[in-house]
Design a protein around this motif. Sequence first.
Motif, PDB file in Angstrom:
ATOM      1  N   PRO A 286     -76.017  91.764-156.300  1.00 46.61           N
ATOM      2  CA  PRO A 286     -75.143  90.830-155.590  1.00 46.61           C
ATOM      3  C   PRO A 286     -75.729  90.260-154.304  1.00 46.61           C
ATOM      4  CG  PRO A 286     -74.281  93.071-155.502  1.00 46.61           C
ATOM      5  CD  PRO A 286     -75.378  93.075-156.504  1.00 46.61           C
ATOM      6  N   CYS A 287     -76.647  90.996-153.647  1.00 48.64           N
ATOM      7  CA  CYS A 287     -77.270  90.458-152.430  1.00 48.64           C
ATOM      8  C   CYS A 287     -77.837  89.068-152.666  1.00 48.64           C
ATOM      9  CB  CYS A 287     -78.405  91.371-151.961  1.00 48.64           C
ATOM     10  SG  CYS A 287     -77.932  93.031-151.462  1.00 48.64           S
ATOM     11  N   MET A 288     -78.443  88.878-153.852  1.00 43.27           N
ATOM     12  CA  MET A 288     -79.142  87.639-154.141  1.00 43.27           C
ATOM     13  C   MET A 288     -78.211  86.519-154.597  1.00 43.27           C
ATOM     14  SD  MET A 288     -82.269  88.362-153.416  1.00 43.27           S
ATOM     15  CE  MET A 288     -81.544  89.337-152.095  1.00 43.27           C
ATOM     16  N   THR A 289     -76.912  86.824-154.697  1.00 43.01           N
ATOM     17  CA  THR A 289     -75.921  85.768-154.954  1.00 43.01           C
ATOM     18  C   THR A 289     -75.155  85.426-153.688  1.00 43.01           C
ATOM     19  OG1 THR A 289     -75.685  86.315-157.302  1.00 43.01           O
ATOM     20  CG2 THR A 289     -73.844  85.180-156.268  1.00 43.01           C
ATOM     21  N   PHE A 290     -74.742  86.434-152.934  1.00 45.65           N
ATOM     22  CA  PHE A 290     -73.995  86.175-151.695  1.00 45.65           C
ATOM     23  C   PHE A 290     -74.748  85.220-150.777  1.00 45.65           C
ATOM     24  CE2 PHE A 290     -71.298  89.841-152.650  1.00 45.65           C
ATOM     25  CZ  PHE A 290     -70.096  89.476-152.078  1.00 45.65           C
ATOM     26  N   ASP A 291     -76.073  85.415-150.632  1.00 46.42           N
ATOM     27  CA  ASP A 291     -76.793  84.644-149.617  1.00 46.42           C
ATOM     28  C   ASP A 291     -76.963  83.174-149.983  1.00 46.42           C
ATOM     29  OD1 ASP A 291     -78.794  84.732-151.542  1.00 46.42           O
ATOM     30  OD2 ASP A 291     -80.259  85.748-150.275  1.00 46.42           O
ATOM     31  N   LYS A 292     -76.461  82.764-151.125  1.00 48.68           N
ATOM     32  CA  LYS A 292     -76.548  81.364-151.527  1.00 48.68           C
ATOM     33  C   LYS A 292     -75.285  80.571-151.169  1.00 48.68           C
ATOM     34  CE  LYS A 292     -79.469  82.810-155.365  1.00 48.68           C
ATOM     35  NZ  LYS A 292     -80.694  82.652-154.580  1.00 48.68           N
ATOM     36  N   TRP A 293     -74.301  81.249-150.587  1.00 44.30           N
ATOM     37  CA  TRP A 293     -72.995  80.620-150.397  1.00 44.30           C
ATOM     38  C   TRP A 293     -72.544  80.651-148.940  1.00 44.30           C
ATOM     39  CZ3 TRP A 293     -71.016  77.834-154.197  1.00 44.30           C
ATOM     40  CH2 TRP A 293     -71.525  78.054-155.482  1.00 44.30           C
ATOM     41  N   ARG A 294     -71.946  79.556-148.503  1.00 47.86           N
ATOM     42  CA  ARG A 294     -71.307  79.489-147.187  1.00 47.86           C
ATOM     43  C   ARG A 294     -69.878  80.005-147.230  1.00 47.86           C
ATOM     44  NH1 ARG A 294     -73.551  75.416-143.857  1.00 47.86           N
ATOM     45  NH2 ARG A 294     -71.888  75.892-142.384  1.00 47.86           N
ATOM     46  N   GLN A 295     -69.270  80.009-148.438  1.00 41.44           N
ATOM     47  CA  GLN A 295     -67.918  80.523-148.571  1.00 41.44           C
ATOM     48  C   GLN A 295     -67.714  81.088-149.975  1.00 41.44           C
ATOM     49  OE1 GLN A 295     -65.296  77.175-147.899  1.00 41.44           O
ATOM     50  NE2 GLN A 295     -65.548  76.404-149.987  1.00 41.44           N
ATOM     51  N   LEU A 296     -66.739  81.995-150.067  1.00 36.03           N
ATOM     52  CA  LEU A 296     -66.386  82.617-151.335  1.00 36.03           C
ATOM     53  C   LEU A 296     -64.875  82.576-151.485  1.00 36.03           C
ATOM     54  CD1 LEU A 296     -68.410  85.018-149.701  1.00 36.03           C
ATOM     55  CD2 LEU A 296     -69.003  85.157-152.111  1.00 36.03           C
ATOM     56  N   HIS A 297     -64.417  82.480-152.719  1.00 34.94           N
ATOM     57  CA  HIS A 297     -62.985  82.418-152.980  1.00 34.94           C
ATOM     58  C   HIS A 297     -62.492  83.744-153.538  1.00 34.94           C
ATOM     59  CE1 HIS A 297     -63.279  78.196-152.188  1.00 34.94           C
ATOM     60  NE2 HIS A 297     -64.057  77.986-153.235  1.00 34.94           N
ATOM     61  N   LEU A 298     -61.485  84.317-152.907  1.00 32.75           N
ATOM     62  CA  LEU A 298     -60.800  85.490-153.423  1.00 32.75           C
ATOM     63  C   LEU A 298     -59.709  85.000-154.362  1.00 32.75           C
ATOM     64  CD1 LEU A 298     -60.461  88.635-153.143  1.00 32.75           C
ATOM     65  CD2 LEU A 298     -58.671  88.116-151.463  1.00 32.75           C
ATOM     66  N   VAL A 299     -59.694  85.522-155.602  1.00 28.02           N
ATOM     67  CA  VAL A 299     -58.719  85.047-156.586  1.00 28.02           C
ATOM     68  C   VAL A 299     -57.945  86.217-157.176  1.00 28.02           C
ATOM     69  CG1 VAL A 299     -60.128  83.031-157.171  1.00 28.02           C
ATOM     70  CG2 VAL A 299     -60.327  85.121-158.549  1.00 28.02           C
ATOM     71  N   ASP A 300     -56.748  85.935-157.665  1.00 20.49           N
ATOM     72  CA  ASP A 300     -55.928  86.951-158.319  1.00 20.49           C
ATOM     73  C   ASP A 300     -56.180  86.927-159.818  1.00 20.49           C
ATOM     74  OD1 ASP A 300     -54.499  84.776-159.311  1.00 20.49           O
ATOM     75  OD2 ASP A 300     -52.765  85.076-157.990  1.00 20.49           O
TER      76      ASP A 300
END
Length: 409
Positions: free
Chosen positions: A382-396
């Motif tokens: 996951p480290c190598m995916t998080f660092d590609k984004w300025r924001q993330l969406h929390l979903v239900d």
Amino acid sequence: MAHSPSSSSFDAKGCHKGTLETGDRLLADVSLPAAVIHQAPLAHNLAWMQDFARRHGAELAPHGKTTMTPALFRRQLEAGAWGITLATLPQCRAAFAEGAQRLLVANQMVGQANMAIAADLIRAGAELYVTVDSAENLDQLGAFFGAAGISLNILIEVGVEGGRCGLRDDDEVMALARRAATLPGIALAGLEGYEGVVHGDDPVAGIRRYAQRLVDGVKRLADEGLVDRDKPIVTASGSAWYDLIAEAFRDGGLEGRFTPVLRPGCYVVHDHGIYREAQAGVLSRRQDLHQGLEPALEVFAQVQSLPEPGLAIVALGKRDIGFDLAPEVLRRYREGGQASELLSVEGWQVVKQMDQHTFIQLPDSARDMRIGDVLAFGASHPCMTFDKWRQLHLVDDALRVVDTWATRF
């Protein structure tokens, strides 16, 4: 209905802001590709790992470099984490600005610019720890923080032959600890290590031996009165072998006299690759552990082209998702559809990735594919995916947006 933002909906850097609202539908209202965290598995992972640490008599200091997401730091701390681990001083500065007070740098701190950041953090009230593995670096830190009239907490790093940082010889550890006791501005807090660099034909045995070195070493430091705190810290553990480190700390006679600290980071969202495999190893070694961690991070993207039979091109690339291993196609939906309305992805295989395109080889049965279909992808590491984004969406569970979180890379 998708939002149509006005020009005022963009910030000074051209980044879209303020258009998503709680309850918006991921399959209809969100510009894709998008990085998504699923609410239920996230809550499970937070509670599971905190409980694991507690039952082994250890504190938890999750490695924040994995996510660099302050909202996740806050949730980890609210769940009971002792502190947050970081890799660099700018990361520490970002975490402290968002409320993390106890910061453990699992890395050597070199360079006066980084020392200046550390000094500012300590003056502002941060409880900061850094690692040291050489007399030269120790002397540099002593000179800087001694002159500044500040006490810096250090952890001596224990390394292994062929690994990265850390002292290879246990007598060298003791010599460095004795040197630390003579320097102004230095407070030795204990030992630090990272078992992920232990390799060999029998890694389990090697990691157990390494963990015992840490336990024996911190006891030796305490017996000689070299540690500047009542309960010396001993810390290790990534997200692959944390069970072995936790067992060594639990069974090492540390209870009540020392502060064992575990530092996994990827556990918080887990993954669909190397950590899924590592978790299977943990569960095979520990029959008493139930259910385990659950993958919470996915990247959603849309089919953009069907240029020839048996091939789909998806608007997703190496700029959007980690590529240590090829992403895994998990699920498919119609754009604007419901989370419960799943379409088949049986036999679909990612065969190639470019910067912003993913090539999927389709089976003959994939005849209902449409341009705009939404795919959920799982990633490895996951480290190598998080660092590609300025924001993330929390979903239900219904794929409604619950919150949108900024990253601080």
